[in-house]
Design an enzyme around this catalytic site. Structure first.
Site, PDB file in Angstrom:
ATOM      1  NE  ARG A  88      -3.486   2.504   2.505  1.00 52.88           N
ATOM      2  CZ  ARG A  88      -3.960   3.184   3.535  1.00 52.88           C
ATOM      3  NH1 ARG A  88      -3.602   2.858   4.756  1.00 52.88           N
ATOM      4  NH2 ARG A  88      -4.785   4.199   3.346  1.00 52.88           N
ATOM      5  CG  HIS A  89      -0.902   4.850  -0.875  1.00 59.06           C
ATOM      6  ND1 HIS A  89      -1.091   5.582   0.277  1.00 59.06           N
ATOM      7  CD2 HIS A  89      -2.122   4.412  -1.241  1.00 59.06           C
ATOM      8  CE1 HIS A  89      -2.373   5.595   0.583  1.00 59.06           C
ATOM      9  NE2 HIS A  89      -3.035   4.891  -0.318  1.00 59.06           N
ATOM     10  N   GLY A  90       2.516   4.850   0.866  1.00 57.98           N
ATOM     11  CA  GLY A  90       2.867   5.406   2.172  1.00 57.98           C
ATOM     12  C   GLY A  90       1.893   6.503   2.613  1.00 57.98           C
ATOM     13  CB  ALA A 407       3.973   1.916   4.374  1.00 62.76           C
TER      14      ALA A 407
END
Ligand SMILES: *[C@@H]1O[C@H](CO)[C@@H](O)[C@H](O)[C@H]1NC(C)=O
Ligand SMILES: *[C@@H]1O[C@H](CO)[C@@H](O)[C@H](O)[C@H]1NC(C)=O
Length: 482
Positions: A88-90, A407
């Site tokens: 997952r994106h930060g 994240a």
């Protein structure tokens, strides 16, 4: 601060102790650490999908770049041959929608005038607290989010040195959702790897890196946007999130509404559940993005936070989790894609060929990970989460903050084991969620023979075709044809 963190971790005393030690140690090094001093809020455990990664991995507070090897990870005669990671994106900015609601709430407080208490009440403090968020920020990755990714890259590279070897650098395969925060997360991850290979050298632009920039693939990373049945029955269906709406007007939320109205000295009718929720999120955003404990956190106590966490989880449950079958079934292409990579690596290894893609990194969303984990049977409670069983669900498995913080990452590691007695035993798999070994759904063991895992999921691997799963039930059009 420390007590509350321990409470979040419940029975898991050891991590709480580790966190305490980490915080104390960090405090001791305060002058060295400067802006990264750990700031915690007693509300942190309840931020759901807006939870900081280090709040589920407390050891990271002490040293975010040191690899933290789960003792359950295989070693010795089994060597990792491939790693497939869904990341997952930060940490990100609030979305434009959230910023608009926050502005509305802020306006309400500024219009309200000085509190009758005379002194500096919380409402006045909030009215004076700069918003700090503008529409252009709309969900973009923040600097802390880049750091989340760089540090994750450094830890994974140290944890799996053979896979993340210098020679494999050019063979890394990166895929991403088209959203900026994901593309940027992939780039930051690559910069972290660069740092690993060339400490001290400034990283080049990702476009100039050997493996190239992450390639966009929304069919895989945003499968939910491409599944007609999901879009019709859930996403665009006003009644699909019935329990979320019912909980917003239910007694637990009404209670908070009244309390907050009194605290902020605004008419209760000017508030609603969405505004309350955005105030709570702002506490989480200020903490995660700016590393400050904002006065928005002072609006709530832990009991409020638990209710607001439930509200967030309810939405995730009905939209991304076990609430509807289509939520998870829509992720089966992604699931199959992972196993195609693993299959190929097994085949190549069997033929003593080099593994063409030893490391596959895919950057997506909480909405990418939750359906996949649900499809695999994880975090399923006996009873559904509803608007009416908040108390009964107090100890639920489905707590999005523990599963998909910023994240968050789900990693499949394929091993080749030298001393295997049978060919079947040569290939084994482990899964890691947020860098901790995730017991397999079929055995509760920390490792599985690759064949056994495939066998357990054979229905999904063979019987789930996205084209069919996502097709809407056919309307009988015979009459139209006449
Ligand atoms: C919308 O959701 C409700 C509740 O799950 C369901 O009964 C209804 O059939 C759905 N509507 C559509 C158009 O799919
Ligand atoms: C459609 O209608 C025809 C004629 O009434 C019927 O024979 C057929 O079984 C129906 N098909 C479906 C899919 O309901």
């Amino acid at each position: 601060m420390l007590r509350a963190s321990g409470r979040r971790l419940g029975a898991a005393v050891a991590p709480a102790v580790a966190l305490a030690a980490a915080l104390l140690s960090s405090l001791a090094r305060c002058s060295l650490l400067g802006p990264s001093d750990p700031v915690a809020s007693v509300l942190s455990p309840y931020f759901g999908t807006k939870t900081r990664y280090e709040d589920v991995n407390p050891g990271l507070v002490l040293d975010p770049e040191a690899p933290r090897r789960d003792p359950e990870l295989l070693e010795g005669t089994c060597t990792p041959v491939q790693l497939v990671a869904l990341i997952r994106h930060g940490t990100r900015y609030p979305t434009a929608k959230q910023i608009r609601k926050l502005r509305q709430l802020h306006g309400l407080l500024q219009a309200r005038g000085r509190g009758s208490a005379g002194g500096r009440d919380l409402g006045a403090a909030l009215a004076d607290w700069p918003l700090g968020y503008a529409d252009w920020m709309d969900g973009q990755l923040v600097e802390k989010g880049r750091q989340d990714m760089r540090q994750l890259a450094l830890r994974l590279a140290s944890l799996f040195p053979a896979l993340f070897s210098r020679e494999n650098y050019g063979r890394l395969r990166l895929l991403t959702s088209s959203k900026h925060r994901c593309v940027d997360s992939g780039a930051a991850f690559l910069q972290g790897l660069w740092q690993h290979y060339h400490p001290g050298l400034p990283p080049p632009d990702v476009a100039d890196m050997e493996c190239g920039p992450p390639r966009i693939n929304d069919k895989l990373m945003r499968f939910f946007d491409h599944c007609e049945k999901f879009l019709t029955e859930v996403e665009r269906n006003a009644t699909a999130l019935y329990h979320v709406e019912a909980f917003k007007t239910g007694p637990e939320m009404q209670n908070i509404l009244k309390k907050v109205a009194a605290t902020l000295q605004v008419p209760v009718n000017d508030l609603n559940a969405d505004l309350i929720q955005v105030a709570f999120f702002t506490c989480s955003f200020d903490l995660a993005i700016k590393g400050v404990k904002s006065p928005w956190c002072d609006v709530f106590d832990i009991d409020d936070a638990r209710v607001l966490e439930y509200l967030n989880d309810l939405k995730q449950y009905w939209k991304r989790g076990h609430g509807y079958t289509i939520n998870s079934r829509s992720s089966c292409t992604l699931f199959q894609d992972i196993f195609q990579h693993l299959d190929k690596a097994v085949e190549q290894k069997q033929r003593s060929q080099p593994i063409s893609s030893p490391v596959i990194l895919q950057f997506g969303h909480a909405e990418t990970l939750l359906p996949l984990l649900s499809l695999m049977g994880y975090f399923k409670d006996k009873e559904p989460l509803t608007a009416y069983n908040y108390k009964e669900q107090m100890h639920r498995k489905f707590r999005s903050g523990h599963i998909v913080p910023y994240a968050s990452n789900l990693i499949f590691v394929l091993y080749h084991c030298e001393n295997a007695k049978t060919p079947k035993e040569q290939f084994q798999v482990q899964m890691l969620l947020n860098e901790k070994v995730l017991p397999l759904a079929h055995s509760q063991e920390t490792v599985s023979l690759y064949e056994d895992l495939k066998n357990y999921y054979k229905d999904i691997l063979q019987g789930c075709q996205n084209s069919e799963e996502c097709e809407l039930p056919k309307v009988n059009s015979t009459s139209d044809e006449l």
